[in-house]
Design a protein around this motif. Structure first.
Motif, short mmCIF file in Angstrom:
data_model
loop_
_atom_site.label_atom_id
_atom_site.label_comp_id
_atom_site.label_asym_id
_atom_site.label_seq_id
_atom_site.Cartn_x
_atom_site.Cartn_y
_atom_site.Cartn_z
N LEU A 4 -9.31 60.54 26.03
CA LEU A 4 -10.26 59.41 25.22
C LEU A 4 -9.47 58.38 24.38
O LEU A 4 -9.97 57.55 23.90
CB LEU A 4 -11.36 60.11 24.41
CG LEU A 4 -12.10 61.09 25.18
CD1 LEU A 4 -12.90 62.09 24.17
CD2 LEU A 4 -13.01 60.68 26.00
N LYS B 119 -16.10 56.53 23.38
CA LYS B 119 -16.07 56.84 24.97
C LYS B 119 -16.57 58.14 25.23
O LYS B 119 -17.28 58.20 26.03
CB LYS B 119 -14.57 56.80 25.08
CG LYS B 119 -14.42 56.93 26.56
CD LYS B 119 -12.90 56.98 27.08
CE LYS B 119 -12.74 56.96 28.33
NZ LYS B 119 -11.19 56.80 28.78
N PHE B 120 -16.65 59.08 24.55
CA PHE B 120 -17.18 60.47 24.81
C PHE B 120 -18.69 60.31 24.70
O PHE B 120 -19.39 60.83 25.91
CB PHE B 120 -16.72 61.45 23.73
CG PHE B 120 -17.49 62.70 23.84
CD1 PHE B 120 -17.20 63.69 24.73
CD2 PHE B 120 -18.51 62.97 22.90
CE1 PHE B 120 -17.92 64.85 24.95
CE2 PHE B 120 -19.39 64.29 22.95
CZ PHE B 120 -18.96 65.05 24.04
#
Length: 191
Positions: free
Chosen positions: A27, A37-38
């Motif tokens: 990430l 992003k997760f």
């Protein structure tokens, strides 16, 4: 009961990762960007698939399909250029990390003309477009990339050059050469 997936910091690399479907996804090093992003990955399951596959894996699946669905000459040309492409970018590169600059560096370093470079880039783009069609990827990372210009080759023989060529040809090959010379068609079409 399985554990809930969430980002974690790997101290060895000072990078954030998450584990999805038994595979670890990088990430990045920035904590806030990693969490963004997760959450984006968790919200869009199709992006997870593109993070779990590599360009090498995609090329192998694409070439298997190409071998079954296309002519042998097409398969061989695609295999040739994709093998060179993967050798340049590496087997572990994820499609989401591919940039047009990397593709440009690759095709410019091949030492071939602009028409062949155009073909090479088109094959990589075709593989990625196929991956989108087959739902391996959600988007093609190089969809808007400009390919090198194709150049037309025009070769005109003078009557004296043609006489010299024709002098060395035996029949019936000479008749084929005459046909090509007079019509301008390609050898495969003339055959």
């Amino acid at each position: 009961m399985s554990r809930e997936s969430k980002p974690f910091l790997r101290k060895q690399t000072s990078s954030w990762y998450c584990s999805i479907a038994g595979r670890q996804i990088s990430l990045g090093k920035d904590r806030e960007a990693a969490f963004e992003k997760f959450y984006a990955l968790m919200a869009d399951p199709s992006r997870v698939k593109s993070e779990l596959t590599t360009l090498y894996d995609l090329s192998q699946v694409y070439l298997d399909w190409c071998q079954k669905k296309r002519k042998p000459a097409t398969y061989n040309r695609h295999r040739y250029y994709l093998k060179l492409f993967i050798a340049k970018v590496g087997r572990q590169l994820r499609p989401s990390r591919l940039e047009a600059r990397q593709v440009a560096d690759w095709h410019e370093g091949l030492g071939i003309g602009s028409t062949a470079q155009n073909d090479a880039v088109a094959i990589v783009q075709r593989m990625l477009n196929w991956a989108v069609e087959q739902k391996y990827l959600s988007t093609n990372p190089i969809s808007g990339m400009v390919k090198p210009k194709r150049k037309r080759r025009d070769v005109f023989y003078t009557p004296s050059q043609w006489a010299q060529i024709r002098q060395h040809a035996q029949e019936p090959f000479g008749m084929l050469l005459d046909f090509l010379y007079l019509t301008g068609c390609r050898p495969l079409a003339a055959r």
